[in-house]
Design a protein around this motif. Structure first.
Motif, PDB file in Angstrom:
ATOM      1  N   PRO A   1      37.513  46.444  57.305  1.00  0.00           N
ATOM      2  CA  PRO A   1      35.807  46.676  57.221  1.00  0.00           C
ATOM      3  C   PRO A   1      35.602  46.157  55.708  1.00  0.00           C
ATOM      4  CG  PRO A   1      36.947  48.767  56.805  1.00  0.00           C
ATOM      5  CD  PRO A   1      37.928  47.969  57.218  1.00  0.00           C
ATOM      6  N   PRO A   2      34.372  45.993  55.479  1.00  0.00           N
ATOM      7  CA  PRO A   2      33.805  45.485  54.245  1.00  0.00           C
ATOM      8  C   PRO A   2      34.356  46.195  53.257  1.00  0.00           C
ATOM      9  CG  PRO A   2      31.968  45.409  55.663  1.00  0.00           C
ATOM     10  CD  PRO A   2      33.023  46.148  56.542  1.00  0.00           C
ATOM     11  N   ALA A   3      34.346  47.639  53.038  1.00  0.00           N
ATOM     12  CA  ALA A   3      34.757  48.286  51.900  1.00  0.00           C
ATOM     13  C   ALA A   3      36.212  48.015  51.557  1.00  0.00           C
ATOM     14  CB  ALA A   3      34.589  49.682  52.015  1.00  0.00           C
ATOM     15  N   SER A   4      36.989  47.852  52.546  1.00  0.00           N
ATOM     16  CA  SER A   4      38.451  47.413  52.173  1.00  0.00           C
ATOM     17  C   SER A   4      38.858  46.069  52.352  1.00  0.00           C
ATOM     18  CB  SER A   4      39.466  48.374  52.817  1.00  0.00           C
ATOM     19  OG  SER A   4      39.154  48.081  54.378  1.00  0.00           O
ATOM     20  N   ARG A   5      37.730  45.064  52.607  1.00  0.00           N
ATOM     21  CA  ARG A   5      38.157  43.685  53.046  1.00  0.00           C
ATOM     22  C   ARG A   5      39.174  42.971  51.814  1.00  0.00           C
ATOM     23  NH1 ARG A   5      32.788  40.781  54.162  1.00  0.00           N
ATOM     24  NH2 ARG A   5      33.200  42.250  55.850  1.00  0.00           N
ATOM     25  N   PHE A   6      39.295  43.639  50.592  1.00  0.00           N
ATOM     26  CA  PHE A   6      40.088  43.085  49.482  1.00  0.00           C
ATOM     27  C   PHE A   6      41.618  43.060  50.047  1.00  0.00           C
ATOM     28  CE2 PHE A   6      39.753  47.801  48.600  1.00  0.00           C
ATOM     29  CZ  PHE A   6      41.064  48.001  48.643  1.00  0.00           C
ATOM     30  N   GLU A   7      41.879  44.008  50.980  1.00  0.00           N
ATOM     31  CA  GLU A   7      43.180  43.894  51.363  1.00  0.00           C
ATOM     32  C   GLU A   7      43.956  42.692  51.596  1.00  0.00           C
ATOM     33  OE1 GLU A   7      46.529  46.629  53.934  1.00  0.00           O
ATOM     34  OE2 GLU A   7      44.558  46.860  54.368  1.00  0.00           O
ATOM     35  N   ALA A   8      43.198  41.972  52.334  1.00  0.00           N
ATOM     36  CA  ALA A   8      43.802  40.330  52.692  1.00  0.00           C
ATOM     37  C   ALA A   8      44.031  39.530  51.508  1.00  0.00           C
ATOM     38  CB  ALA A   8      42.836  39.703  53.723  1.00  0.00           C
ATOM     39  N   GLY A   9      43.025  39.395  50.613  1.00  0.00           N
ATOM     40  CA  GLY A   9      43.399  38.794  49.463  1.00  0.00           C
ATOM     41  C   GLY A   9      44.552  39.230  48.570  1.00  0.00           C
ATOM     42  N   LEU A  10      44.411  40.725  48.481  1.00  0.00           N
ATOM     43  CA  LEU A  10      45.605  41.399  47.796  1.00  0.00           C
ATOM     44  C   LEU A  10      46.698  41.265  48.084  1.00  0.00           C
ATOM     45  CD1 LEU A  10      45.900  43.650  45.525  1.00  0.00           C
ATOM     46  CD2 LEU A  10      45.720  45.312  47.326  1.00  0.00           C
ATOM     47  N   ALA A  11      46.916  40.922  49.607  1.00  0.00           N
ATOM     48  CA  ALA A  11      48.207  40.857  50.189  1.00  0.00           C
ATOM     49  C   ALA A  11      49.003  39.355  49.455  1.00  0.00           C
ATOM     50  CB  ALA A  11      48.337  40.580  51.702  1.00  0.00           C
ATOM     51  N   LEU A  12      48.143  38.399  49.013  1.00  0.00           N
ATOM     52  CA  LEU A  12      48.612  37.144  48.667  1.00  0.00           C
ATOM     53  C   LEU A  12      48.922  37.502  47.195  1.00  0.00           C
ATOM     54  CD1 LEU A  12      45.884  34.593  50.011  1.00  0.00           C
ATOM     55  CD2 LEU A  12      48.143  34.955  50.753  1.00  0.00           C
ATOM     56  N   VAL A  13      48.244  37.987  46.357  1.00  0.00           N
ATOM     57  CA  VAL A  13      48.550  38.366  45.007  1.00  0.00           C
ATOM     58  C   VAL A  13      49.940  39.282  45.020  1.00  0.00           C
ATOM     59  CG1 VAL A  13      47.830  39.592  42.698  1.00  0.00           C
ATOM     60  CG2 VAL A  13      46.200  38.580  44.181  1.00  0.00           C
ATOM     61  N   LEU A  14      50.119  40.378  45.807  1.00  0.00           N
ATOM     62  CA  LEU A  14      51.209  41.123  45.854  1.00  0.00           C
ATOM     63  C   LEU A  14      52.666  40.440  46.258  1.00  0.00           C
ATOM     64  CD1 LEU A  14      49.831  44.476  47.465  1.00  0.00           C
ATOM     65  CD2 LEU A  14      50.282  43.905  44.958  1.00  0.00           C
ATOM     66  N   ASP A  15      52.306  39.509  47.276  1.00  0.00           N
ATOM     67  CA  ASP A  15      53.580  38.768  47.732  1.00  0.00           C
ATOM     68  C   ASP A  15      53.968  37.653  46.485  1.00  0.00           C
ATOM     69  OD1 ASP A  15      55.290  37.612  49.561  1.00  0.00           O
ATOM     70  OD2 ASP A  15      54.051  35.769  49.325  1.00  0.00           O
ATOM     71  N   ARG A  16      52.892  37.295  45.757  1.00  0.00           N
ATOM     72  CA  ARG A  16      53.256  36.302  44.461  1.00  0.00           C
ATOM     73  C   ARG A  16      53.964  37.256  43.599  1.00  0.00           C
ATOM     74  NH1 ARG A  16      48.721  34.100  44.713  1.00  0.00           N
ATOM     75  NH2 ARG A  16      47.927  35.288  42.760  1.00  0.00           N
ATOM     76  N   ARG A  17      53.463  38.376  43.246  1.00  0.00           N
ATOM     77  CA  ARG A  17      54.150  39.126  42.007  1.00  0.00           C
ATOM     78  C   ARG A  17      55.142  39.923  42.218  1.00  0.00           C
ATOM     79  NH1 ARG A  17      52.783  35.832  38.012  1.00  0.00           N
ATOM     80  NH2 ARG A  17      50.451  35.475  38.015  1.00  0.00           N
ATOM     81  N   VAL A  18      55.321  40.485  43.422  1.00  0.00           N
ATOM     82  CA  VAL A  18      56.414  41.472  43.893  1.00  0.00           C
ATOM     83  C   VAL A  18      56.874  41.214  45.244  1.00  0.00           C
ATOM     84  CG1 VAL A  18      55.645  43.576  42.195  1.00  0.00           C
ATOM     85  CG2 VAL A  18      54.597  43.160  44.650  1.00  0.00           C
ATOM     86  N   PRO A  19      57.452  39.816  45.298  1.00  0.00           N
ATOM     87  CA  PRO A  19      58.055  39.340  46.521  1.00  0.00           C
ATOM     88  C   PRO A  19      58.960  40.282  46.965  1.00  0.00           C
ATOM     89  CG  PRO A  19      58.700  37.969  44.696  1.00  0.00           C
ATOM     90  CD  PRO A  19      57.591  38.908  44.047  1.00  0.00           C
TER      91      PRO A  19
END
Length: 340
Positions: free
Chosen positions: A77-95
């Motif tokens: 939902p809008p309040a946690s929409r950030f999780e999708a983009g966050l997944a890309l950052v996390l995969d890049r930084r803590v694969p």
């Protein structure tokens, strides 16, 4: 509660009347196109009946694929929409410590994720305190290392939309939560919380003085949010409650759930396992334990704000009929003196 359509089994759990985007045929068509395109990019196609898990906080669809595996479509939902983009950052930084998404639409909060193996909760089902303690002693240093790696990348996290609850700003957050939840508190509760202002301010200042930088806090770190594909290997997922705050706040939910299931006896071992990676020049074990005690009190604020943003003004906010919203209940827990 479940019902079946021709191609999808619907699971509404305890929320039969929850309004989700799933009810919009155009939304479902777009989500199916996103899924098909994401799978095709990896040489896969959907195959077989899906299961849609509909909750007030997400839509999660399990999709069998033509290679015999399965993937997961998640819509926040809008309040946690950030999780999708966050997944890309996390995969890049803590694969390797998080799921690598197959596809992401950050603007819509959509993710297509691989199956990461069994959930730790299933692996530990029926485990005694000794076995659960041993496993968590493996997990917590790994989680601390994830947090340490991300300390220098908080700008990327917040650019992806991750909310902030910085240690120095927790007294202001307390004031905001007090105002937002006043209607759900009786006179005595409000008075006790107002009297706690010096406690919150002092705890925030002392915790900041420990010199450990703010970083990613999962905020709901428990065995339902960790995958264990094989012994000794753990993957952290489900970041919709997370924020940038003091790292030690992460152990609030972990400790509460472990205590409820296994008692207090081995909790000090878990906390020492988590704190060990944070030791270093100028930080004694006693100072770290004191910092953890402070963080476990203040973490009630970050939990309250997570519930509040997911269910703004909604009486259903994690509450049974006639029960006060979860945000107000978490706010009251800053008064809890039990911090072992």
């Amino acid at each position: 509660m479940r019902h079946t359509t021709t191609d999808t089994d619907i699971d509404r759990g305890d929320w039969p009347d929850a309004v989700t985007p799933w009810g919009d045929a155009a939304w479902r068509t777009a989500a199916e196109a996103f899924t098909a395109e994401g799978l095709a990019a990896h040489g896969l196609r959907p195959a077989g009946k899906r299961t849609a898990r509909l909750r007030p906080w997400s839509v999660l669809v399990r999709i069998p694929t033509d290679d015999g595996s399965r993937v997961w479509f998640k819509a926040n939902p809008p309040a946690s929409r950030f999780e999708a983009g966050l997944a890309l950052v996390l995969d890049r930084r803590v694969p390797g410590r998080v799921l690598r998404p197959l596809a992401v639409d950050a603007g819509r909060g959509w993710s297509l994720l691989p199956d990461g193996g069994p959930v730790l909760a299933d692996v530990l089902a029926g485990a005694d305190a000794g076995e659960a303690t041993r496993v968590w002693e493996e997990i917590l240093p790994l989680y601390a290392q994830v947090q340490q790696t991300l300390t220098g990348h908080t700008a990327e996290l917040t650019a992806a939309g991750l909310p902030e609850a910085r240690t120095a700003a927790l007294p202001a957050l307390f004031e905001r939560l007090l105002a937002e939840n006043a209607v759900h508190l009786d006179t005595a509760e409000r008075a006790r919380l107002e009297a706690a202002r010096p406690l919150i301010e002092g705890a925030s200042a002392e915790l900041a003085a420990l010199g450990i930088a703010d970083t990613l806090d999962h905020s709901d770190l428990q065995d339902a949010q960790i995958l264990r594909p094989e012994p000794g290997r753990y993957t952290f997922f489900d970041w919709g409650d997370s924020s940038v705050t003091h790292p030690f706040c992460s152990l609030l939910v972990t400790s509460r759930i472990f205590r409820r299931r296994h008692g207090d006896a081995t909790l000090p071992r878990l906390r020492d396992a988590y704190l060990e990676p944070w030791t270093g020049p100028g930080r004694t074990p006693a100072e770290l334990r004191r910092g953890l005690d402070l963080a476990l009190r203040l973490a009630a604020l970050t939990r309250a704000v997570a519930w509040g943003r997911l269910f703004p003004g909604n009486a259903e906010a994690g509450a049974a009929p006639g029960e006060r919203p979860a945000a107000a209940r978490w706010l009251l827990r800053v008064l809890d003196a039990t911090r072992r």
